[in-house]
Scaffold this active site. Structure first.
Site, short mmCIF file in Angstrom:
data_model
loop_
_atom_site.label_atom_id
_atom_site.label_comp_id
_atom_site.label_asym_id
_atom_site.label_seq_id
_atom_site.Cartn_x
_atom_site.Cartn_y
_atom_site.Cartn_z
N ARG A 1 31.04 -20.77 -2.36
CA ARG A 1 29.94 -21.70 -2.94
C ARG A 1 28.54 -21.21 -2.21
NH1 ARG A 1 31.30 -26.57 -5.52
NH2 ARG A 1 28.73 -26.83 -5.41
N HIS B 1 30.01 -28.69 -16.87
CA HIS B 1 30.40 -30.14 -15.92
C HIS B 1 29.65 -31.15 -16.49
CE1 HIS B 1 31.42 -26.55 -13.21
NE2 HIS B 1 32.16 -27.33 -12.69
N ARG C 1 45.09 -31.27 -12.60
CA ARG C 1 44.89 -30.27 -11.58
C ARG C 1 46.41 -29.70 -11.27
NH1 ARG C 1 39.99 -29.71 -9.12
NH2 ARG C 1 38.56 -31.61 -9.64
N SER D 1 34.91 -29.34 -2.74
CA SER D 1 33.68 -28.76 -3.14
C SER D 1 33.39 -29.33 -4.35
CB SER D 1 33.69 -27.09 -3.37
OG SER D 1 34.88 -26.84 -4.41
N GLN E 1 39.42 -32.89 -5.67
CA GLN E 1 40.02 -31.64 -5.20
C GLN E 1 41.38 -32.25 -4.24
OE1 GLN E 1 37.68 -28.75 -3.61
NE2 GLN E 1 37.02 -27.76 -5.42
N GLU F 1 36.84 -19.20 -3.91
CA GLU F 1 35.42 -19.47 -4.67
C GLU F 1 34.49 -19.43 -3.06
OE1 GLU F 1 33.39 -22.12 -7.66
OE2 GLU F 1 34.64 -23.11 -6.35
N LYS G 1 35.24 -22.57 -18.92
CA LYS G 1 35.83 -23.35 -17.75
C LYS G 1 34.99 -24.71 -18.08
CE LYS G 1 35.02 -24.62 -12.85
NZ LYS G 1 34.36 -24.31 -11.64
N ARG H 1 25.48 -23.28 -7.41
CA ARG H 1 25.48 -24.55 -7.94
C ARG H 1 23.98 -25.34 -7.58
NH1 ARG H 1 28.83 -23.71 -11.34
NH2 ARG H 1 30.96 -24.31 -11.25
#
Length: 406
Positions: free
Chosen positions: A35, A128, A198, A217, A221, A33, A155, A67
């Site tokens: 960002r 989110h 996760r 990010s 994570q 990904e 998502k 974002r």
């Protein structure tokens, strides 16, 4: 289902972004990904960087994400033309996905998704919540909305405040997968508390898990190398015959017979725990309680993925936790052994190593406890075999036949 693993690029300079892509290309991951909100360069360069990244990454999928600060991204991200950048990435068709917040402008999202429905670049409809975890029905509604708006994948990521919040996300994932098995989704709980979502989200239906090798990010994570080590264990494939059931159904003796007939190693989870803990099951219950013991059981299942195809005999409570069930079903055929309460009593009445029967060693209590556990056992089982008044050799033969190992 083993999720695809995605690692973000969060560097600010073009040279470092492309160098990072070359580094990630060598990892055993499936997605990267970028960002964009971390990028310090000119907006006019974004589309050419996307094309360059895809060329570098070759067969790895590329997600492009912008974002704004309001959406949990970098403050820097607010200087870009959000809608213009997304439409440009869609027009070019170089990226595999572009991530869009579904609540930003649903009318625009619905309008833009239709012309590109069949294009190479798909839209991930994201939601989110950095403050809380919505109710299960709300999570389902959000994922279903992403589908209705024409997004190729849905998502959701939310912040948990307790273990029950993580369970809410996982159970919503499971139900969404059951309701719409054709629609791919990504779900996760954020922060350290949400780490198991996760690692084990794939067992419930989440198709992608985000890890990091350097800078995160998003909150929580995990290191991608640690994530891959766990995935190698828990998503190792259906290789074991796993015996579950109430105490006294004959798991131990049947496990030995299966091991003898198949020449596969035998693993007794209670014995394994006793060896690792350096104390008996009864001592564990007395000193640390049942909840501690159940956590040890759950953690132990991951280690089964590293073992060769085996006959695994589980403790009587192993199948009571949803996460245990998901893990066990990923690792093999889960065979429920059954017996009547009076049969159980005759088998355990002289056994002093049964903590749950202390002061309650009678048929009535056994029947009550069995009735409470039976729905959990049935939910967990992929096969079922009765053991009352049967030679152990016949029971083992039936198990092997049902597991297609004869």
């Amino acid at each position: 289902m083993r999720p695809r693993v995605c690692v973000p690029i969060v560097d600010s300079l073009r040279r470092r972004i492309t160098d990072r892509a070359r580094e990630l290309r060598e990892l055993p991951i499936q997605m990267v990904e970028w960002r964009v909100d971390y990028y310090a360069g000119y907006e006019a360069e974004v589309r050419s960087i996307v094309k360059e990244l895809k060329e570098i990454l070759e067969d790895k999928e590329l997600i492009v994400t912008l974002r704004t600060e309001y959406e949990g991204g970098e403050k820097n991200g607010s200087r870009f033309d959000y809608f213009g950048m997304i439409e440009g990435v869609l027009q070019d068709g170089a990226a595999d996905y572009v991530d869009v917040e579904i609540e930003r402008d649903e009318k625009w999202l619905s309008k833009i998704s239709h012309p590109y429905r069949e294009s190479h670049t798909g839209i991930i409809g994201s939601f989110h919540d950095f403050d809380k975890t919505p109710e299960k029905d709300s999570i389902l509604g959000i994922l279903e909305k992403s589908k209705e708006l024409g997004c190729r994948m849905g998502k959701i990521a939310c912040m948990p405040h307790c273990e029950e919040d993580v369970d809410t996300v996982l159970m919503a994932t499971k139900q969404m997968r059951e309701n719409h098995p054709e629609y791919p989704i990504i779900t996760m709980s954020m922060g350290a508390l949400g780490s198991r979502s996760r690692l084990y989200g794939g067992l419930y239906g989440s198709e992608v898990s985000f890890g990091c090798e350097q800078e995160q990010s998003a909150p929580g994570q995990m290191d991608v190398h640690e994530m891959l080590r766990v995935f190698d264990k828990i998503y190792a494939g259906k290789k074991h015959i796993i015996l579950i059931g109430f105490m006294g159904v004959g798991k131990t003796c049947i496990s030995k017979e299966l091991s003898s007939q198949t020449q596969k190693p035998e693993i007794d989870t209670d014995a394994w725990i006793e060896k690792n803990e350096g104390r008996s099951i009864r001592e564990i219950f007395e000193e640390d309680g049942e909840e501690y013991f159940r956590r040890v059981e759950t953690n132990l299942i991951d280690e089964l993925g590293e073992q060769p195809p085996s006959i695994v005999s589980c403790g009587g409570g192993m199948a009571l936790r949803e996460i245990n069930v998901r893990k066990l079903q990923a690792l093999g055929e889960v065979v429920l052994l059954t017996a009547k309460p009076d049969t159980i009593y005759e088998r355990v009445k002289d056994d002093t190593g049964r903590p749950l029967l202390q002061g309650n060693k009678n048929v009535a209590f056994i029947e009550k406890l069995m009735s409470e556990r039976q729905p959990y056992y049935e939910r967990a089982a992929t096969k079922c075999v009765a053991t009352d008044q049967r030679p152990v050799e016949d029971i083992a033969k039936e198990i092997l036949e049902k597991c297609n190992q004869i």
